[in-house]
Every structure is written in structure tokens, then in C-alpha cells.
Design a protein around this motif. Sequence first.
Motif: not given
Length: 454
Positions: A268-275, A277-281, A340-349
Motif C-alpha cells: 500500500i505504501v508505494p501504491f498511495v505514493a505513486s498516486q 496525493a502523498v509523498s513516499r515519506q 488516505i491516513a484514515l484508510g491506514f487507521l481502518i486497515g491496521n487497528p
Amino acid sequence: MPNPSTSTPTQDPKGSRRALVSSFLGSTVEYYDFLLYGAAAGLVFPQLFFPETMDRALGSTLSFAILLAGYVSRPVGGILFGHFGDRYGRKNILVITLVLMGAVSVTIGLLPTYGTIGIAAPVVLVVLRIVQGLAVGGEWAGATLMAAEHVSERNRGIAASVAVTGGPTGSVLATLVLGLFAGLPDDAFLSWGWRVPFLLSAALVVMGLYMRIRVTESPEFARARSTGDVQTGTPILRVIQRYPASTIYGILAVAGPLFMQALLAVWIVPFVASQGAVSRQEALYMLTFSSVVHIFAIPFFAWLSDRFGRRPVMLCGAATSVALVFPMFALFNSGSAWLIALGFLIGNPIIQASMYGPVGAFLSEKFDTRDRYTGVSLTFQLGSVLGAGTAPLMANWLFEMDGGGTSTIAWYFIGLVAVSSIAIYLSKETLASRDSAAKDAQESDDDDRTVPQA
């Protein structure tokens, strides 16, 4: 007075706390090293360990294939270290696996790239990844058992989850440190910046070893050893013969949540960075923050399993996962950093932790003490291959097949969760009171399991 050789070891509160801390630190180092490679596989290795003329997508696929090699070797490590752990004890085996993990990680940080040593670079990387997989195969089960076997049965779920939370903690450290260096200019990051997180593993290993050497042997194993009830034959054969259904159900039960774990950490990290909207970092920091919440979510769901049972909590988690996976991918595709940040919060916790939190106790309670290290290692690591090991490759393939969409990945995850749910449903509830445990041990069991006595 009882004979010292046959007296029952008592639980020492100080020793229990030390065992929990030791298991937590060991699992943290394990997942820091293992997931650091996963993060680097999508961001760094395609450019550094394969020819510059190679297509970037092919380089990513080969990097993920090397990632899979580490997962494939994990069951072998589980059988190998489980054999000695069931015969000679948990403690010394865990010292060996911890040292191996750290040594491999530091070596990767020092490894020359393709531009320096040619084809030898990816070949050595494969070898190191396999050795690392062997060590992880013995580490997860041993750390989980050391935590679970140092406490009373009624608290086994949350105790086992202490070791399990080493996963997101290691992910936090790996993504945070890699994220710090990912902010460097590309030339600096690709020349030396990516190496520093691997080299820092040495400091974590020293801390983990300090605690691990001081911890006492598992009271349950010490009790079994004092009565002569320890494994003397070949543990893997005994597990296959005595617990065929338990082993199969355990493998399938963990496949779904482990797929989501690897998907978020690696793909997911390289996927969303390639979109764009957010940087790799920024993507790495979002994963880091969700992993921090994940650390607390895992023991919460484990605590629920101590109150309401392993199966009900894991089945509710499966239903929640199915309901939220499409909204999660919609957030990742939204083009908005906050969503996107909310997506990570739904996915992991939520999605991952709700099924994964009770796993440590769920698996360990399926096997007798003398078969437990091998049984837990085998089931969890084969489930890792099926779920986590194939996740990046399957995601790449399904993404291309869907023409750049993520709906097929979501449907594949739902299929895995359905299989996991059936296995959990068919498994007998492993949470048992001290009184009912003896009764259950005498009854015929479709899950051909004997409930271990606390």
C-alpha cells in the motif's frame, strides 16, 4: 516434602513480567528486521539490486519474490527450532533466533548493490532473506509461548498478545526510521540513507538479548520437564499425527489477517505514493501512526477474547473486515491525504487487529505443552506463507488484471477471510476455565485437540 525433581514450578510475578518484556522486545526486533525489508522491497531494492535497464515493474515483482522466499523458509525454521524448543526448552532457542535476525539485518545494510557486484547482489539477498525467514520461523511461536506460559490460563490471551504487539511495534520503528531517511534527496537515500535503518538493528538486538538472557524458562515447560513429559521423538511427526485438524484450521485461520498485515506494510505504501496525493515519506508516516494505534488495538481484542472466547471475537473481526475492506480501498484511492491516513487507521487497528489479536492464545491452546512450540510454529508460519508471503505478488497481479483498480484485491481478501472464518468456526473454542478444561480434555473433539492445563 515433595521430591524436588517432580515438584510443580510456581509462577513468579517478577519472572512473568520479565518474560513479557523479553517476548515483546524479541518480537519487536523480529518484525523490525523482517518488515524493514518489506518496506525497502517496494521503495529501494528494485532500483539497486537489479540492472538499471530492467523494467521497474519487473524489478518490484522480483523484489517481492525475494520477500516471498523469506516467508517460504519460515515454516522450515518453525519445524527446526520448534523441534529443539519442545525437547530442550524455549529460552535458549529464542536467544539463537534473535541473534540470527540481527546479524542478517546488519549484513543487508552492508551488502553491495548490483552496480558493484552484479548478479551476486540479488543472489546474496535471497540467501540472507532465507536465513532471516528461518529465524523468524522459530521466533514468533517461542516468544508467544514464553509470554503465554508465564501467566495463569485466564490471562493467557492478553499475555500472548504482548508478544504479538511486537509486530506493530517493529513496524512503527521500521517505517519511522525508514521514513526519516526517505526524506533525503533521492541520490543520498539510494546511496546510503536506506542502509542506516538496517544497521541500527544491532542496537535493538543488544537490548533484546539483555532481557532474553535474564528471563527464566517457561513454567509449563519446566513442569513438563520435571515430570518427564517432554518430547523425545520427532515433534513434527507427533503434531501431524495427533493434531491434523487443529493444524489445518490454525493455518487457514491466520491467512486472512496476515494478508492484510503484509498488504499494508509492503504494497500500500508505494501504491498511495505513486498516486501523487502523498509523498513516499508521508505514506510511511501514515503507516507508522496507524501501527502505533495498532499496538493498543491488539491487546484490546485479546482482552476481549479472555472474556468472551477466542472464536466469537475472531468471527466478529472477520465480519468487520468484510464490511470495511471496500471503504478502506476507497479511502486509499480518494486522492486526499487525510482520507488516505484514515484508510491506514481502518486497515491496521480495526480490520487486521480484530482477527489477529487473539491469535497467540488461539493457536497455543490447541496443543499440549510438549508439542506446542512445533505446533504453533508450523500453523502460524504456513499461514504466513499463504496469507502474508503472497500478498504483495497477488496484489500486483490483481491490480494489473483489474486495469489499475483495487476492487479485485478487496474481493480476494474477502475470499481469504471467508476461508479463515470457516476454519475458526470449525475449531473448538480454546478458552476454558480451570474446571472445564479437565472435562474437555476427556471428551472426543472434532478439532482433535487436548486443552492444556494451566
